[in-house]
Design an enzyme around this catalytic site. Structure first.
Site, PDB file in Angstrom:
ATOM      1  N   CYS A  99      -6.450   9.490 -40.268  1.00 53.11           N
ATOM      2  CA  CYS A  99      -7.992   9.149 -40.244  1.00 53.11           C
ATOM      3  C   CYS A  99      -8.332   9.919 -41.638  1.00 53.11           C
ATOM      4  O   CYS A  99      -7.912  10.814 -41.731  1.00 53.11           O
ATOM      5  CB  CYS A  99      -8.935   9.801 -39.132  1.00 53.11           C
ATOM      6  SG  CYS A  99      -8.489   8.889 -37.584  1.00 53.11           S
ATOM      7  N   GLU A 157     -11.268  11.488 -42.045  1.00 49.46           N
ATOM      8  CA  GLU A 157     -11.760  12.742 -41.563  1.00 49.46           C
ATOM      9  C   GLU A 157     -10.446  13.908 -41.639  1.00 49.46           C
ATOM     10  O   GLU A 157     -10.842  15.044 -42.112  1.00 49.46           O
ATOM     11  CB  GLU A 157     -12.638  12.822 -40.374  1.00 49.46           C
ATOM     12  CG  GLU A 157     -13.647  11.804 -40.291  1.00 49.46           C
ATOM     13  CD  GLU A 157     -13.261  10.590 -39.661  1.00 49.46           C
ATOM     14  OE1 GLU A 157     -14.419   9.900 -39.397  1.00 49.46           O
ATOM     15  OE2 GLU A 157     -12.200  10.216 -39.934  1.00 49.46           O
TER      16      GLU A 157
END
Length: 133
Positions: free
Chosen positions: A53, A55
């Site tokens: 991801c 993040e």
């Protein structure tokens, strides 16, 4: 430094996401305690669970640079409503930020939603849960 810096970084880096299977590009930018901004993108893999991801990528960049705390988060994707981090990334963000850390979730059309890490992950699993009584 303003949240505009994070928005600019996340928006710019989003275009570099590697999402040939879903075409769902996500950009993230986090501000470390030092004030530095760390961008990240999602990176897909043909074996779907093996992707990462945006993040997580931003957190990895922050740690690699020597920062260990984050103070603000911005996440953007091309979707109908502001995109929230997945559950795993919520826990990852909570590892390096405080409950009151501001998080902005955004769309490429300009919609934004502001929240905090605690609101994204109530009841976060913390080190305190691992301590024996």
């Amino acid at each position: 430094m303003s949240s505009t810096d994070l928005k600019t970084a996340a928006t710019a880096i989003r275009e570099r996401a590697y999402a040939p299977y879903s075409n769902f590009k996500v950009g993230a930018a986090i501000r470390g305690a030092s004030g530095a901004i760390y961008p990240g993108v999602n990176v897909e893999n043909v074996a779907y669970p093996e992707g990462t991801c945006a993040e997580a990528g931003a957190i990895a960049a922050m740690i690699a640079a020597g920062d260990t705390r984050l103070t603000e988060v911005y996440v953007i994707a091309d979707c109908p409503t502001p995109v929230p981090p997945c559950g795993g990334c919520r826990q990852k963000l909570a590892e390096f930020g405080d409950g009151d850390t501001p998080v902005t979730l955004a769309t490429t059309d300009g919609a934004e939603m502001r929240t905090t890490l605690a609101d994204l992950l109530p009841g976060a699993f913390t080190l305190a849960h691992m301590e024996k009584s």
